[in-house]
Design a protein around this motif. Sequence first.
Motif, mmCIF file in Angstrom:
data_model
loop_
_atom_site.group_PDB
_atom_site.id
_atom_site.type_symbol
_atom_site.label_atom_id
_atom_site.label_comp_id
_atom_site.label_asym_id
_atom_site.label_seq_id
_atom_site.Cartn_x
_atom_site.Cartn_y
_atom_site.Cartn_z
ATOM 1 N N LEU A 5 0.861 -1.186 0.000
ATOM 2 C CA LEU A 5 0.000 0.000 0.000
ATOM 3 C C LEU A 5 0.893 1.230 0.000
ATOM 4 O O LEU A 5 1.851 1.294 0.774
ATOM 5 C CB LEU A 5 -0.876 0.050 1.260
ATOM 6 N N SER A 6 0.611 2.198 -0.861
ATOM 7 C CA SER A 6 1.278 3.495 -0.769
ATOM 8 C C SER A 6 0.216 4.522 -0.417
ATOM 9 O O SER A 6 -0.857 4.557 -1.031
ATOM 10 C CB SER A 6 2.031 3.868 -2.036
ATOM 11 N N ILE A 7 0.520 5.342 0.578
ATOM 12 C CA ILE A 7 -0.473 6.220 1.201
ATOM 13 C C ILE A 7 0.022 7.658 1.170
ATOM 14 O O ILE A 7 1.184 7.920 1.495
ATOM 15 C CB ILE A 7 -0.680 5.803 2.677
ATOM 16 N N MET A 8 -0.869 8.582 0.823
ATOM 17 C CA MET A 8 -0.588 10.026 0.893
ATOM 18 C C MET A 8 -1.816 10.703 1.487
ATOM 19 O O MET A 8 -2.957 10.323 1.186
ATOM 20 C CB MET A 8 -0.328 10.618 -0.494
ATOM 21 N N ALA A 9 -1.572 11.721 2.329
ATOM 22 C CA ALA A 9 -2.674 12.480 2.918
ATOM 23 C C ALA A 9 -2.118 13.724 3.577
ATOM 24 O O ALA A 9 -0.920 13.795 3.873
ATOM 25 C CB ALA A 9 -3.411 11.632 3.952
ATOM 26 N N SER A 10 -2.964 14.689 3.845
ATOM 27 C CA SER A 10 -2.583 15.804 4.708
ATOM 28 C C SER A 10 -2.414 15.226 6.101
ATOM 29 O O SER A 10 -3.245 14.435 6.557
ATOM 30 C CB SER A 10 -3.663 16.884 4.714
ATOM 31 N N ASP A 11 -1.342 15.618 6.783
ATOM 32 C CA ASP A 11 -1.056 15.016 8.080
ATOM 33 C C ASP A 11 -2.093 15.398 9.121
ATOM 34 O O ASP A 11 -2.555 16.541 9.173
ATOM 35 C CB ASP A 11 0.328 15.445 8.566
ATOM 36 N N ARG A 12 -2.475 14.419 9.929
ATOM 37 C CA ARG A 12 -3.396 14.609 11.055
ATOM 38 C C ARG A 12 -3.396 13.333 11.879
ATOM 39 O O ARG A 12 -2.993 12.275 11.399
ATOM 40 C CB ARG A 12 -4.806 14.932 10.565
ATOM 41 N N ASN A 61 -12.194 -1.203 1.129
ATOM 42 C CA ASN A 61 -11.906 -0.544 2.407
ATOM 43 C C ASN A 61 -11.004 0.674 2.229
ATOM 44 O O ASN A 61 -11.222 1.715 2.845
ATOM 45 C CB ASN A 61 -11.242 -1.518 3.385
ATOM 46 N N THR A 62 -9.975 0.537 1.385
ATOM 47 C CA THR A 62 -9.060 1.660 1.193
ATOM 48 C C THR A 62 -9.682 2.750 0.322
ATOM 49 O O THR A 62 -9.425 3.925 0.552
ATOM 50 C CB THR A 62 -7.717 1.192 0.604
ATOM 51 N N GLN A 63 -10.518 2.380 -0.642
ATOM 52 C CA GLN A 63 -11.215 3.388 -1.445
ATOM 53 C C GLN A 63 -12.143 4.220 -0.579
ATOM 54 O O GLN A 63 -12.285 5.422 -0.779
ATOM 55 C CB GLN A 63 -11.976 2.742 -2.596
ATOM 56 N N ALA A 64 -12.768 3.590 0.420
ATOM 57 C CA ALA A 64 -13.653 4.313 1.329
ATOM 58 C C ALA A 64 -12.892 5.378 2.110
ATOM 59 O O ALA A 64 -13.463 6.401 2.498
ATOM 60 C CB ALA A 64 -14.341 3.343 2.284
ATOM 61 N N LEU A 65 -11.600 5.163 2.320
ATOM 62 C CA LEU A 65 -10.795 6.152 3.034
ATOM 63 C C LEU A 65 -10.513 7.390 2.184
ATOM 64 O O LEU A 65 -10.098 8.419 2.702
ATOM 65 C CB LEU A 65 -9.483 5.532 3.519
ATOM 66 N N GLY A 66 -10.769 7.293 0.889
ATOM 67 C CA GLY A 66 -10.619 8.447 0.009
ATOM 68 C C GLY A 66 -11.517 9.601 0.420
ATOM 69 O O GLY A 66 -11.136 10.767 0.318
ATOM 70 N N LYS A 68 -12.079 10.443 3.283
ATOM 71 C CA LYS A 68 -11.463 11.039 4.474
ATOM 72 C C LYS A 68 -10.129 11.700 4.123
ATOM 73 O O LYS A 68 -9.334 12.014 5.010
ATOM 74 C CB LYS A 68 -11.272 9.979 5.551
ATOM 75 N N GLY A 69 -9.872 11.860 2.829
ATOM 76 C CA GLY A 69 -8.678 12.561 2.387
ATOM 77 C C GLY A 69 -7.431 11.710 2.206
ATOM 78 O O GLY A 69 -6.350 12.245 2.010
ATOM 79 N N LEU A 70 -7.575 10.389 2.256
ATOM 80 C CA LEU A 70 -6.426 9.513 2.061
ATOM 81 C C LEU A 70 -6.403 9.003 0.622
ATOM 82 O O LEU A 70 -7.424 8.565 0.101
ATOM 83 C CB LEU A 70 -6.486 8.299 3.003
ATOM 84 N N SER A 71 -5.248 9.080 0.028
ATOM 85 C CA SER A 71 -5.037 8.502 -1.293
ATOM 86 C C SER A 71 -4.191 7.249 -1.096
ATOM 87 O O SER A 71 -3.053 7.334 -0.631
ATOM 88 C CB SER A 71 -4.309 9.498 -2.192
ATOM 89 N N ILE A 72 -4.758 6.085 -1.437
ATOM 90 C CA ILE A 72 -4.063 4.816 -1.215
ATOM 91 C C ILE A 72 -4.030 4.024 -2.514
ATOM 92 O O ILE A 72 -5.066 3.780 -3.128
ATOM 93 C CB ILE A 72 -4.751 3.983 -0.111
ATOM 94 N N GLN A 73 -2.828 3.654 -2.914
ATOM 95 C CA GLN A 73 -2.623 2.807 -4.083
ATOM 96 C C GLN A 73 -2.288 1.404 -3.599
ATOM 97 O O GLN A 73 -1.578 1.235 -2.605
ATOM 98 C CB GLN A 73 -1.469 3.328 -4.941
ATOM 99 N N ILE A 74 -2.781 0.403 -4.305
ATOM 100 C CA ILE A 74 -2.507 -0.997 -3.956
ATOM 101 C C ILE A 74 -1.770 -1.664 -5.109
ATOM 102 O O ILE A 74 -2.177 -1.559 -6.260
ATOM 103 C CB ILE A 74 -3.826 -1.761 -3.674
ATOM 104 N N GLU A 75 -0.684 -2.347 -4.762
ATOM 105 C CA GLU A 75 0.083 -3.123 -5.730
ATOM 106 C C GLU A 75 0.290 -4.521 -5.162
ATOM 107 O O GLU A 75 0.514 -4.680 -3.965
ATOM 108 C CB GLU A 75 1.454 -2.496 -5.981
ATOM 109 N N VAL A 76 0.215 -5.518 -6.019
ATOM 110 C CA VAL A 76 0.524 -6.881 -5.608
ATOM 111 C C VAL A 76 2.040 -7.030 -5.644
ATOM 112 O O VAL A 76 2.687 -6.652 -6.622
ATOM 113 C CB VAL A 76 -0.154 -7.912 -6.529
ATOM 114 N N GLY A 77 2.616 -7.553 -4.560
ATOM 115 C CA GLY A 77 4.060 -7.731 -4.476
ATOM 116 C C GLY A 77 4.560 -8.764 -5.461
ATOM 117 O O GLY A 77 3.815 -9.659 -5.877
ATOM 118 N N ASP A 78 5.818 -8.627 -5.839
ATOM 119 C CA ASP A 78 6.463 -9.607 -6.712
ATOM 120 C C ASP A 78 6.872 -10.812 -5.882
ATOM 121 O O ASP A 78 7.369 -10.670 -4.766
ATOM 122 C CB ASP A 78 7.707 -9.012 -7.368
#
Length: 168
Positions: A5-12, A61-66, A68-78
Amino acid sequence: MEIILSIMASDRPGIVEQVATAVADAGGNWLESRLSTMAGRFAGIVRVNLEASQLETLRANTQALGSKGLSIQIEVGDSEDIRRHQHRIAVVGNDRTGIVAEVTRKLASMNINLVDVHTDVEPASMSGGVLFRAELELGLADDQSLDRVIQGLEDLSADLMVDVLAGD
C-alpha cells in the motif's frame, strides 16, 4: 499474497489507525511499514499479507478512506526474491543541488540495488554551511564488492565521505 500500500494524505492524527483498521477488516496482516510526515503531508508504504480472495475487500476498504482525504494505491508484491547481501552505509558531504542524483546515478551505473534510503540536511557545525547525509541500505550480488561501491562514491567529490554502518 503480499500487497504493498502506498499512502498520501494531509497530516493529522488517526491516519495510521484508519489504514490499519482497513487492513485488519479485510483479514490482512500488517508486516512492515515506512511512515513519515514531511512538509505537512503524511506519506507511507505498508507491506501486508492477505488471502487473494480478500483483495477486493481491501480495495473497497481503502477506497472508502478516500472520502477522508487519504489517497491509497494498492500493488501486488512480486514473488521473486533475489538473494543479495545487505549492507548499510552512510554518505556525508557538503549539500548541493543534484547530490542525490549524483550518488544514485553512480550506484545505478554499478548496478547496485537500493533497498532503503534516508536522506537529510543539517547545519555544518564548523563551516556554517549545510551538510547532506544519507543512510543507504544496499543489496549487493555475489560478484559486487562493498569496497568498490565505497570507492566509487568517494570518487564523486573530495568532500564526500562514506562509512559502513554497524552490522556489516
